[in-house]
Design an enzyme around this catalytic site. Structure first.
Site, short mmCIF file in Angstrom:
data_model
loop_
_atom_site.label_atom_id
_atom_site.label_comp_id
_atom_site.label_asym_id
_atom_site.label_seq_id
_atom_site.Cartn_x
_atom_site.Cartn_y
_atom_site.Cartn_z
N HIS A 88 14.74 13.45 -20.81
CA HIS A 88 14.84 13.13 -22.23
C HIS A 88 13.52 13.61 -22.85
CE1 HIS A 88 17.67 9.55 -21.04
NE2 HIS A 88 18.28 10.72 -21.00
N ARG A 148 32.61 11.41 -18.69
CA ARG A 148 31.56 12.09 -19.44
C ARG A 148 31.46 13.52 -18.88
NH1 ARG A 148 27.94 8.68 -19.04
NH2 ARG A 148 26.53 9.36 -17.39
N HIS A 203 27.46 6.17 -26.80
CA HIS A 203 26.15 6.86 -26.76
C HIS A 203 26.15 8.13 -27.60
CE1 HIS A 203 27.72 9.85 -23.96
NE2 HIS A 203 28.20 8.87 -23.19
N ASP A 238 26.48 11.84 -12.63
CA ASP A 238 25.43 12.31 -13.54
C ASP A 238 24.18 12.43 -12.68
OD1 ASP A 238 23.55 12.79 -15.49
OD2 ASP A 238 24.20 11.17 -16.82
N TYR A 274 35.04 5.86 -22.61
CA TYR A 274 34.92 4.83 -21.57
C TYR A 274 35.91 3.71 -21.85
CZ TYR A 274 30.63 7.51 -21.23
OH TYR A 274 29.74 8.54 -21.13
N HIS A 319 24.67 3.10 -17.41
CA HIS A 319 23.54 3.38 -16.52
C HIS A 319 23.77 2.79 -15.13
CE1 HIS A 319 20.56 4.31 -20.01
NE2 HIS A 319 21.33 5.32 -19.72
N ASP A 325 0.82 -1.22 0.00
CA ASP A 325 0.00 0.00 0.00
C ASP A 325 0.85 1.27 0.00
OD1 ASP A 325 1.00 -0.32 2.50
OD2 ASP A 325 -0.92 -0.06 3.55
N ASP A 330 20.17 18.32 -16.34
CA ASP A 330 20.83 17.03 -16.59
C ASP A 330 22.33 17.29 -16.74
OD1 ASP A 330 21.56 14.49 -17.32
OD2 ASP A 330 20.53 14.49 -19.26
N GLU A 362 28.77 16.77 -19.22
CA GLU A 362 27.45 17.06 -19.78
C GLU A 362 26.96 18.44 -19.34
OE1 GLU A 362 24.32 14.38 -18.44
OE2 GLU A 362 23.07 14.94 -20.15
N GLU A 367 26.89 15.92 -24.27
CA GLU A 367 27.47 15.04 -23.25
C GLU A 367 28.38 13.96 -23.83
OE1 GLU A 367 24.51 12.30 -21.55
OE2 GLU A 367 22.97 13.47 -22.55
N HIS A 399 20.50 15.05 -26.12
CA HIS A 399 19.06 14.87 -26.32
C HIS A 399 18.34 16.15 -25.93
CE1 HIS A 399 19.05 14.41 -21.94
NE2 HIS A 399 20.09 13.63 -22.10
N1 GLY Z 1 21.08 11.52 -17.14
C1 GLY Z 1 20.68 10.83 -18.28
C2 GLY Z 1 21.35 11.31 -19.48
O1 GLY Z 1 22.40 11.93 -19.39
O2 GLY Z 1 20.87 11.22 -20.56
MN MN Z 2 21.71 13.54 -20.69
MN MN Z 3 22.89 12.98 -17.65
#
Ligand code: GLY
Ligand code: MN
Ligand code: MN
Length: 436
Positions: free
Chosen positions: A356, A402, A345, A255, A384, A238, A35, A266, A404, A380, A349
């Site tokens: 996103h 990374r 990647h 991140d 890696y 991820h 619940d 982000d 971003e 970003e 975005h």
């Molecule tokens: N934090 C998710 C991305 O960078 O797209």
């Molecule tokens: Mn992002």
């Molecule tokens: Mn991100």
């Protein structure tokens, strides 16, 4: 965001529609276990059009050749609900608060939608999310279809989200201000993570500290699940476990970002746990930073997003050659996608009400969209190098980086909305030095 914004958005959506009815539903509450529930998060498309933040509500837009009408169905005031969960705005409250033409009790939705649909031929819904209210509307349309003597009935069911998300692509000055507010809090959180980081801490302790900064500054939520990845964990794109120990001599990739009034930020920063980059770490870091700065510099009105993606891959490929990770001709390496192993990647975005933002990336002909002023995109790039990857020079193994930022396209170029967050090696080392 004040009421005129929501009125303007609805009127733009009505302009895009043909004659017909659009149904946009609120997000359902989400059960966590037994619940208990997850904190409520409104459906971004619904919020974009009316700013109402309660569940079990439906927005109906009606367009006829000469007029239009907006109806908001909400849950009526309920003493039991008020006792346990707090008061709802209710039908009268919603009528006073929102500039819609009519508000009604959600209990009347079923009956009223059937009456509304018998006057129209086009129905606009979220085609890919069969919410209970949309299922009810389709069932009503179906029963009208097989009823003799109905004046008109629904002959086409269309996707309303494509229209809304096309509108969401261009942010208004007020939306930009809201995103800036989210970024300002996120900036504080990243800076204080740099300042408090020590070897021996756990990844979740940095996450906890950032969440504290978010909440302590009034942000209601993270914009997405935080990645706090020490050392080789950064090479899991991820990674959200965030439970390992932060080790002396490693980098940590964070991140993490908050949302403000449902608008996301982000941000990713990667920094040395002990506050000082080693030579190999600095070499890879500066390679990624150089790519990021050049890609950002290329952003302007008219540039196509696909071109930016290709350009970023070329730059990352050049960086990999320079670092001695790849050998050969860039064009051949790109053709065979060799660079994808270390830079898997995309470059970024759309970002807005969703981290996103599900706005279109291509036009009606399938051509990549060209940037227009008011679009917000993350940039970003990352490289890696897994600890067990013997194709990589020994010194770089276990490094994942990374960087971003959140970029607004402007009439004259771009604005880096997160430019205040430490990013150059000296800025990061300086920030790490001012320990808290
Ligand atoms: N934090 C998710 C991305 O960078 O797209
Ligand atoms: Mn992002
Ligand atoms: Mn991100």
């Amino acid at each position: 965001m004040n009421e005129t914004h929501f009125v303007n958005r609805r009127s733009k959506l009505l302009t895009m529609m043909e004659e017909g009815v659009a149904i946009i539903t609120s997000a359902p509450t989400q059960s966590r276990s037994n619940d208990t529930e997850y904190p409520y998060r409104q459906n971004s498309d619904f919020y974009y059009l009316c700013g109402f933040n309660e569940d079990n509500s439906v927005l109906v837009l009606i367009k006829t050749p000469n007029a239009s009408k907006t109806i908001l169905f909400v849950e009526a005031h309920n003493a039991e609900h008020a006792l346990w969960n707090g008061a709802r705005l209710g039908v009268e409250g919603a009528r006073e608060r929102f500039s819609v033409d009519e508000t009604h009790d959600i209990a009347q939705y079923d009956g009223m939608i059937k009456e509304i649909l018998r006057e129209h031929i086009n129905l606009y819904v979220d085609l890919y999310n069969d919410s209970a209210r949309v299922v009810e509307a389709k069932a009503a349309a179906q029963s009208l279809h097989s009823t003799r003597g109905v004046k008109r009935h629904i002959r086409s069911i269309r996707d309303v989200t494509y229209l809304i998300r096309t509108l969401r692509l261009i942010k208004s000055p007020e939306e930009i201000e809201t995103i800036k507010k989210a970024i300002a809090i996120t900036a504080k959180a990243h800076h204080s993570a740099m300042q408090m980081c020590r070897a021996g801490m756990r990844e979740y302790q940095l996450q906890a500290h950032m969440n504290y900064v978010f909440l302590n500054n009034g942000a209601m939520s993270e914009a997405y699940g935080a990645i706090v990845a020490g050392g080789n964990n950064a090479n899991t794109l991820h990674y959200v476990d965030n439970r390992d120990e932060l080790r002396e001599g490693d980098l940590v990739l964070i991140d993490a970002a908050c949302e403000w009034e449902l608008y996301a930020s982000d941000i990713t920063r990667t920094f040395p746990i002990n506050g000082k980059f080693s030579d190999p770490q600095q070499e890879v870091y500066n390679a990624v930073l150089d790519v990021q700065l050049r890609v950002i510099e290329a952003i302007r009105v008219g540039v196509k997003r696909d071109w930016l993606q290709t350009y970023s891959e070329e730059l990352l490929c050049d960086a990999l050659i320079k670092l001695g990770v790849l050998n050969g001709e860039r064009s051949v390496l790109i053709e065979t996608k060799e660079h994808k192993k270390y830079a898997p990647h995309g470059i970024g975005h759309w970002m807005g009400l969703d981290v996103h933002d599900p706005c279109p990336y291509v036009d009606e002909e399938g051509e990549s969209l060209a940037f227009m002023a008011g679009m917000v995109m993350t940039i970003e790039p990352g490289l890696y190098f897994r600890a067990d990857d013997e194709s990589v020079p020994q010194a770089f193994r276990g490094i994942g980086i990374r960087i971003e930022d959140n970029i607004l396209v402007t009439e004259v170029g771009y604005e880096n909305l997160s430019a205040m967050i430490a990013k150059r090696v000296e800025e990061i080392e300086g920030m790490c030095k001012t320990q808290i």
